[in-house]
Design a protein around this motif. Structure first.
Motif, mmCIF file in Angstrom:
data_model
loop_
_atom_site.group_PDB
_atom_site.id
_atom_site.type_symbol
_atom_site.label_atom_id
_atom_site.label_comp_id
_atom_site.label_asym_id
_atom_site.label_seq_id
_atom_site.Cartn_x
_atom_site.Cartn_y
_atom_site.Cartn_z
ATOM 1 N N ASP A 6 0.785 -1.227 0.000
ATOM 2 C CA ASP A 6 0.000 0.000 0.000
ATOM 3 C C ASP A 6 0.819 1.282 0.000
ATOM 4 O O ASP A 6 0.269 2.370 -0.074
ATOM 5 N N SER A 7 2.134 1.160 0.157
ATOM 6 C CA SER A 7 2.969 2.367 0.189
ATOM 7 C C SER A 7 4.400 1.986 -0.158
ATOM 8 O O SER A 7 4.787 0.810 -0.076
ATOM 9 N N MET A 8 5.191 2.995 -0.521
ATOM 10 C CA MET A 8 6.613 2.751 -0.761
ATOM 11 C C MET A 8 7.305 2.317 0.528
ATOM 12 O O MET A 8 8.260 1.541 0.487
ATOM 13 N N PHE A 9 6.832 2.809 1.659
ATOM 14 C CA PHE A 9 7.392 2.383 2.951
ATOM 15 C C PHE A 9 7.218 0.877 3.131
ATOM 16 O O PHE A 9 8.159 0.166 3.511
ATOM 17 N N GLU A 10 6.031 0.387 2.799
ATOM 18 C CA GLU A 10 5.790 -1.053 2.913
ATOM 19 C C GLU A 10 6.671 -1.822 1.921
ATOM 20 O O GLU A 10 7.234 -2.881 2.256
ATOM 21 N N ILE A 11 6.820 -1.271 0.728
ATOM 22 C CA ILE A 11 7.661 -1.935 -0.279
ATOM 23 C C ILE A 11 9.108 -2.043 0.203
ATOM 24 O O ILE A 11 9.740 -3.103 0.108
ATOM 25 N N ALA A 12 9.632 -0.939 0.748
ATOM 26 C CA ALA A 12 11.016 -0.967 1.248
ATOM 27 C C ALA A 12 11.165 -2.020 2.344
ATOM 28 O O ALA A 12 12.160 -2.761 2.391
ATOM 29 N N ASN A 13 10.159 -2.123 3.204
ATOM 30 C CA ASN A 13 10.229 -3.120 4.277
ATOM 31 C C ASN A 13 10.102 -4.551 3.754
ATOM 32 O O ASN A 13 10.705 -5.475 4.314
ATOM 33 N N LEU A 14 9.343 -4.728 2.671
ATOM 34 C CA LEU A 14 9.275 -6.061 2.055
ATOM 35 C C LEU A 14 10.630 -6.456 1.462
ATOM 36 O O LEU A 14 11.043 -7.621 1.546
ATOM 37 N N VAL A 15 11.320 -5.478 0.867
ATOM 38 C CA VAL A 15 12.666 -5.766 0.349
ATOM 39 C C VAL A 15 13.583 -6.170 1.508
ATOM 40 O O VAL A 15 14.335 -7.151 1.414
ATOM 41 N N GLY A 16 13.501 -5.428 2.606
ATOM 42 C CA GLY A 16 14.298 -5.768 3.789
ATOM 43 C C GLY A 16 13.971 -7.151 4.330
ATOM 44 O O GLY A 16 14.867 -7.912 4.715
ATOM 45 N N GLY A 17 12.690 -7.483 4.330
ATOM 46 C CA GLY A 17 12.278 -8.807 4.806
ATOM 47 C C GLY A 17 12.814 -9.914 3.915
ATOM 48 O O GLY A 17 13.276 -10.966 4.394
ATOM 49 N N GLN A 18 12.763 -9.674 2.600
ATOM 50 C CA GLN A 18 13.283 -10.660 1.654
ATOM 51 C C GLN A 18 14.791 -10.837 1.835
ATOM 52 O O GLN A 18 15.310 -11.956 1.795
ATOM 53 N N LEU A 19 15.475 -9.718 2.054
ATOM 54 C CA LEU A 19 16.925 -9.786 2.305
ATOM 55 C C LEU A 19 17.217 -10.644 3.537
ATOM 56 O O LEU A 19 18.103 -11.506 3.513
ATOM 57 N N ARG A 20 16.475 -10.408 4.604
ATOM 58 C CA ARG A 20 16.704 -11.201 5.826
ATOM 59 C C ARG A 20 16.496 -12.687 5.559
ATOM 60 O O ARG A 20 17.249 -13.533 6.042
ATOM 61 N N LYS A 21 15.468 -13.002 4.789
ATOM 62 C CA LYS A 21 15.153 -14.400 4.504
ATOM 63 C C LYS A 21 16.283 -15.080 3.719
ATOM 64 O O LYS A 21 16.732 -16.179 4.054
ATOM 65 N N ILE A 22 16.752 -14.376 2.681
ATOM 66 C CA ILE A 22 17.815 -14.946 1.843
ATOM 67 C C ILE A 22 19.103 -15.127 2.646
ATOM 68 O O ILE A 22 19.769 -16.168 2.573
ATOM 69 N N VAL A 23 19.454 -14.106 3.428
ATOM 70 C CA VAL A 23 20.703 -14.171 4.187
ATOM 71 C C VAL A 23 20.607 -15.264 5.262
ATOM 72 O O VAL A 23 21.564 -16.018 5.482
ATOM 73 N N ALA A 24 19.445 -15.371 5.892
ATOM 74 C CA ALA A 24 19.282 -16.424 6.907
ATOM 75 C C ALA A 24 19.451 -17.803 6.273
ATOM 76 O O ALA A 24 20.039 -18.712 6.860
ATOM 77 N N ARG A 25 18.955 -17.946 5.038
ATOM 78 C CA ARG A 25 19.032 -19.233 4.342
ATOM 79 C C ARG A 25 20.466 -19.566 3.917
ATOM 80 O O ARG A 25 20.924 -20.711 4.007
ATOM 81 N N ASP A 26 21.207 -18.527 3.448
ATOM 82 C CA ASP A 26 22.508 -18.783 2.808
ATOM 83 C C ASP A 26 23.716 -18.576 3.709
ATOM 84 O O ASP A 26 24.807 -19.054 3.386
ATOM 85 N N ARG A 27 23.538 -17.848 4.808
ATOM 86 C CA ARG A 27 24.703 -17.364 5.557
ATOM 87 C C ARG A 27 25.728 -18.448 5.887
ATOM 88 O O ARG A 27 26.904 -18.331 5.574
ATOM 89 N N GLU A 28 25.271 -19.524 6.492
ATOM 90 C CA GLU A 28 26.247 -20.514 6.973
ATOM 91 C C GLU A 28 27.028 -21.154 5.832
ATOM 92 O O GLU A 28 28.159 -21.584 5.992
ATOM 93 N N PHE A 29 26.411 -21.209 4.630
ATOM 94 C CA PHE A 29 27.103 -21.813 3.489
ATOM 95 C C PHE A 29 28.074 -20.839 2.821
ATOM 96 O O PHE A 29 29.093 -21.221 2.276
ATOM 97 N N VAL A 30 27.694 -19.538 2.853
ATOM 98 C CA VAL A 30 28.472 -18.526 2.126
ATOM 99 C C VAL A 30 29.650 -18.026 2.950
ATOM 100 O O VAL A 30 30.736 -17.758 2.421
ATOM 101 N N GLN A 31 29.458 -17.917 4.262
ATOM 102 C CA GLN A 31 30.477 -17.256 5.084
ATOM 103 C C GLN A 31 31.890 -17.823 4.962
ATOM 104 O O GLN A 31 32.849 -17.049 5.008
ATOM 105 N N PRO A 32 32.075 -19.136 4.776
ATOM 106 C CA PRO A 32 33.456 -19.616 4.602
ATOM 107 C C PRO A 32 34.150 -18.981 3.391
ATOM 108 O O PRO A 32 35.366 -18.926 3.325
ATOM 109 N N TYR A 33 33.359 -18.476 2.425
ATOM 110 C CA TYR A 33 33.935 -17.916 1.190
ATOM 111 C C TYR A 33 33.890 -16.395 1.148
ATOM 112 O O TYR A 33 34.555 -15.779 0.331
ATOM 113 N N GLY A 34 33.053 -15.784 1.973
ATOM 114 C CA GLY A 34 32.957 -14.329 1.924
ATOM 115 C C GLY A 34 31.698 -13.830 2.598
ATOM 116 O O GLY A 34 30.948 -14.602 3.199
ATOM 117 N N ASP A 35 31.493 -12.542 2.499
ATOM 118 C CA ASP A 35 30.395 -11.878 3.195
ATOM 119 C C ASP A 35 29.098 -12.008 2.386
ATOM 120 O O ASP A 35 29.051 -11.595 1.236
#
Lengths: 245, 245
Positions: free
Chosen positions: A80-109
């Motif tokens: 309903d707003s750009m504010f909500e859109i920005a927060n959805l992007v942030g939520g998606q980022l958290r989801k992806i990083v939570a999923r990948d972090r342990e596998f990626v960290q040995p190779y980089g950030d």
């Protein structure tokens, strides 16, 4: 490294992103860091990305494919707003990083950050930064630009010359000068520059302009700025003789 | 934070350092980050410091007090070249950090870096950076300046306009413009600026000029540069109409 810049003006938005991706000196590629969400009659949404390329692509691709799906957590079309859109992007980022972090960290950030901007019918154009933590801040007329990536080299020209009453063309000129400063001082930011000028209240996505290194306007701009700056510096008074030298 | 800049020209050296020390927003002090070693008939040696204040002061004070002592590891007066002097500074840094590290680390980073410059009779003026690791690199006519601390904001103006055939006065002007860019974009670098112009082959330490915020020359320089830059940007051509806006 990366340099992404977004400027919010009373007349609209100017977005610019470089295209260099390097995971080392022998692995240099050109990637697009400025993405437009699919077109819709009531909204224009742009996402600029910095950080881990797999993370940013996962976030942007997921959100592009979910656009119009009706999914509560990833459909930017039902927000309903750009504010909500920005927060959805942030939520998606958290989801992806939570999923990948342990596998990626040995190779980089695995972390990433975004600039999310655009306009929904009924709102003014708005601009947000999504931090690596997934939280968001909004730009205002007091701080009319946001940067992610290699931000410092290109900041002084904006601090000096940019205000939110500039025209889109003037702001685009300053954006390109900010990129020129960055690319002269730092090899990890490279051409082409993806540039988008969005005039407020059009509510339709303009074409992204790809400014190649040999683009005639950019070549002319850089040359005229360099020569003008040299002449300006030469015209300034020398220090007092008492200072020595 | 800190910003220190050293420029080596065919005609001598220009050194500039800011004065802000802050261990947090409520603990802001002015410190001197540009030190001259005691005078001697055959050498001029300057040391600029960035990093942990206790570490930098320990290194500089130890070397100042050992000047002329004859001590092999810390007497810069008995060194045979600027290269040896830079390495003695690096050795002193290693010694102090090795001594203090385990005590300091719970509270913060004990590391520091230095710019070491000057001239010994029989040598040309020379300029070195001493890294946190204690190793050293030398500037040359191909890269006529070195920076430590908050280096990025002030680098573009130098990359554009500085070459080693500039006069000391011209280089000092550019140094002050580089500081102006840094101080506008970053609050952790602050006035006054300590400035030293050394003309090659004088082999005597000139006076350090302290440029306060309200210094008439610096005020005039900043104003003329800002106005000139605004006029320059306004005079540059706008982007092609086809780019939108």
């Amino acid at each position: 490294m990366t340099y992404c810049l977004a400027i919010i003006l009373s007349g609209g938005l100017v977005l610019a992103s470089d295209s260099r991706s390097n995971a080392g000196v022998d692995q240099v590629a050109r990637v697009q860091k400025l993405a437009l969400m699919p077109s819709a009659p009531d909204r224009v949404v742009a996402i600029q990305s910095a950080g881990n390329l797999a993370t940013t692509q996962a976030v942007v691709t997921t959100l592009t494919e979910a656009f119009g799906s009706g999914d509560e957590e990833s459909d930017l079309k039902r927000a309903d707003s750009m504010f909500e859109i920005a927060n959805l992007v942030g939520g998606q980022l958290r989801k992806i990083v939570a999923r990948d972090r342990e596998f990626v960290q040995p190779y980089g950030d695995p972390s990433a950050s975004f600039l999310v901007s655009g306009q929904l019918a009924g709102e003014r154009p708005r601009l947000f930064e999504v931090y690596s933590a997934g939280n968001v801040v909004e730009a205002s007329s007091r701080s009319p630009f946001l940067q992610i990536g290699e931000t410092k080299y290109g900041k002084p020209i904006l601090d000096r010359a940019l205000s939110d009453d500039r025209s889109l063309g003037e702001a685009a000129k300053l954006a390109l000068l900010s990129f020129d400063a960055t690319m002269r001082s730092n090899l990890s930011v490279g051409p082409p520059i993806d540039l988008l000028l969005y005039a407020a209240d059009r509510i339709q996505a303009p074409a992204i302009v790809t400014v190649e290194e040999d683009d005639p306007y950019w070549t002319q701009l850089r040359k005229a700025y360099s020569e003008g700056l040299s002449a300006l510096v030469a015209s300034l008074p020398p220090p007092p003789a008492a200072w020595g030298g």
